[in-house]
Write an enzyme that holds these catalytic residues in place. Structure first.
Site, PDB file in Angstrom:
ATOM      1  CD  GLU A   1      -2.451   1.050   2.404  1.00 25.06           C
ATOM      2  OE1 GLU A   1      -2.884   0.309   2.852  1.00 25.06           O
ATOM      3  OE2 GLU A   1      -2.067   2.480   3.474  1.00 25.06           O
TER       4      GLU A   1
ATOM      5  NE  ARG B   1       0.806   9.386   5.000  1.00 24.42           N
ATOM      6  CZ  ARG B   1       1.003   8.477   6.041  1.00 24.42           C
ATOM      7  NH1 ARG B   1      -0.311   8.386   5.547  1.00 24.42           N
ATOM      8  NH2 ARG B   1       2.274   7.799   5.846  1.00 24.42           N
TER       9      ARG B   1
ATOM     10  CE  LYS C   1      -5.332   0.754   5.708  1.00 24.48           C
ATOM     11  NZ  LYS C   1      -4.037   1.269   5.396  1.00 24.48           N
TER      12      LYS C   1
HETATM   13  C1  3PG Z   1       0.396   5.017   7.846  1.00 26.18           C
HETATM   14  O1  3PG Z   1      -0.553   5.985   7.083  1.00 26.18           O
HETATM   15  O2  3PG Z   1       1.480   5.327   7.549  1.00 26.18           O
HETATM   16  C2  3PG Z   1       0.462   3.880   8.378  1.00 26.18           C
HETATM   17  O3  3PG Z   1      -0.654   3.851   8.589  1.00 26.18           O
HETATM   18  C3  3PG Z   1       1.208   2.887   9.179  1.00 26.18           C
HETATM   19  O4  3PG Z   1       1.995   3.363  10.591  1.00 26.18           O
HETATM   20  P1  3PG Z   1       2.882   2.772  11.380  1.00 26.18           P
HETATM   21  O5  3PG Z   1       3.633   4.046  10.780  1.00 26.18           O
HETATM   22  O6  3PG Z   1       2.374   2.944  12.577  1.00 26.18           O
HETATM   23  O7  3PG Z   1       2.976   1.157  10.897  1.00 26.18           O
END
Ligand code: 3PG
Length: 222
Positions: A52, A56, A140
């Site tokens: 995934e 961002r 989620k």
């Molecule tokens: C994200 O969107 O970056 C995820 O939720 C991952 O979160 P994490 O870095 O705490 O695993």
């Protein structure tokens, strides 16, 4: 809530299949588009067939496009989507599934019209209920660690017995088994397989090793 929004099971089949691909969905924040394909290949070598890409960074859409084109064996999705525009862009880039960290009804509506599997996010019981009223049977649980960990997921699952949860946010190699033991949890999401330090060094062997260990977590599935 209008009757036409009640579409029980509308996205269950597709997203459930996506969540069944791997015990862990690596959630990746990529700074360089050129890293996308070697990273996906490292995950595949380690036994993780899904990735995934968080929408961002400026590199994200190009990364999805490159993976879909040059590493088609991995299932590539786009995460952190909040708007219809982002959803259309991700779909055009080749995303095979879409996810959000919370409720984004407009994103869900676009994914439904595109017939793309969609994984929204919820933390509270009210949010879970909202999503189930809109036909979502998988979501989620975010941010899983800060929101109470596996005990919090189990408490939600007890009162929403038909919902699948993908705990994400603050999940680690150490805590992943506690979630995966739950029947309602087909997989977890997290960035620990693709840490920023390894990505910065282009340490694909390191990523492959972490992926290999994560793939072993399939043993914790009920
Ligand atoms: C994200 O969107 O970056 C995820 O939720 C991952 O979160 P994490 O870095 O705490 O695993």
């Amino acid at each position: 809530m209008t009757a036409e929004l009640r579409v029980p099971g509308a996205d269950l089949t597709d997203i459930a299949a996506t969540l069944g691909l791997s015990p862990v969905i690596p959630v990746v924040t990529l700074q360089r588009e050129a890293d996308a394909v070697p990273l996906a290949e490292a995950l595949l070598r380690g036994g993780i067939p899904i990735i995934e890409i968080a929408l961002r960074t400026a590199a994200a859409l190009g990364a999805i496009e490159a993976i879909r084109r040059d590493c088609p064996s991995i299932s590539v999705g786009a995460g952190t989507l909040w708007t219809p525009e982002q959803t259309l862009q991700a779909a055009s880039a080749g995303a095979e599934f879409i996810s959000s960290l919370g409720i984004a009804d407009a994103v869900q509506d676009v994914t439904r019209s595109l017939k793309l599997p969609y994984l929204p996010g919820a933390q509270t019981a009210s949010e879970v209920a909202h999503l189930t009223r809109r036909g979502c049977k998988a979501m989620k649980f975010f941010p899983a660690g800060a929101a109470g960990g596996a005990a919090a997921v189990a408490a939600r699952a007890a009162v929403f017995p038909d919902v699948l949860f993908c705990p994400t946010g603050g999940v680690s190699a150490t805590t992943a088994p506690s979630y995966l033991k739950l029947e309602a949890v087909p997989c977890v999401g997290g960035s620990w397989i693709t840490p920023a330090a390894l990505l910065a060094e282009r340490n694909w062997t390191g990523v492959q090793e972490l992926a290999g260990r994560a793939a072993q977590l399939a043993n914790y599935k009920p």
